[in-house]
Enzyme design. Sequence first.
Site, PDB file in Angstrom:
ATOM      1  CB  SER A 142      -0.951   0.009   1.199  1.00 20.27           C
ATOM      2  OG  SER A 142      -0.246  -0.070   2.418  1.00 20.27           O
ATOM      3  CD  GLU A 143       0.367   3.902   2.332  1.00 21.44           C
ATOM      4  OE1 GLU A 143      -0.739   4.340   1.958  1.00 21.44           O
ATOM      5  OE2 GLU A 143       0.528   3.158   3.314  1.00 21.44           O
ATOM      6  CB  THR A 144       7.375   1.910  -1.098  1.00 21.54           C
ATOM      7  OG1 THR A 144       6.851   0.619  -1.450  1.00 21.54           O
ATOM      8  CG2 THR A 144       8.892   1.820  -1.016  1.00 21.54           C
TER       9      THR A 144
END
Length: 280
Positions: free
Chosen positions: A44-46
Amino acid sequence: MLNYDVLDVFTDRPFAGNQLAVVHNAEELSDRQMQAVAQEFGYSETAFPLPPTDPAADYRLRIFTPITELPFAGHPSIGTAWLLGSTGGLPHGPATQQTARGLHRVVLDAERATLTGDAPVVGDYLDAGPLAGALGLFRSDVYPHAEAGVAGAGLDFTFLPVRADAVTRAVPRADLAEHVVGRGLVAVSFVDGAAHVRMFRRTGGEDPATGSAALALGVWLADRGLLHGDGEHNITVRQGEELRRPSTLDCTVTTVGGVATHVAVGGRVVPVAHGQIRVP
């Protein structure tokens, strides 16, 4: 090659919570290259911790989903702060994080980190009927004593209060994005200081844990009169069980005159993997 760590955030055991990739020494990467790395991980996020450009900050954080950059997010902030503390990049205790949204206070120790949100914002009140329909639910599933609507403390979310059994039954429809303001639609059941939530992104998909939504939840709860008395309120938020990635988020809301003046979210972090990835 770039070094990276994979963490599970808002959990005390691996293979639960929300996955986060933290990519190190990315100062020379372009926006396009960071986006390519985030797309490769597919989480979902990096997160990309970088040297600060504001002298008041201890570090700067850039956050990418697989399709775009976010100005602010909760679980990348929590996970990255904890990781920097665990590897000696930051001392345990308070620190200042810089994002595109500005400066935010984080507090970290050996097991967890806590993030303070932006100034609380209450947005529009919304008709619960179309929101319930967007999740395949009925008006009878809506909790009748709090109005649906928008709130935020860094990122805005749309909140739909539902009865306890309806949270698990929610199934997003294809037209969900047409009814949602902000990052996503949060179905929430709140009973005795504990919330069971699911967050469906406006761009598609569901999060197992959403720190920025927990911050916004505190603002929404205060505005709807669901937090009684002034002072500090501690809320336990459960999320991710339906995705088989159970998560626990600890939210603190300070209210004055029934209005949220300060919100923070915290949780534990577990390291899962370490490796290297090519430079795009």
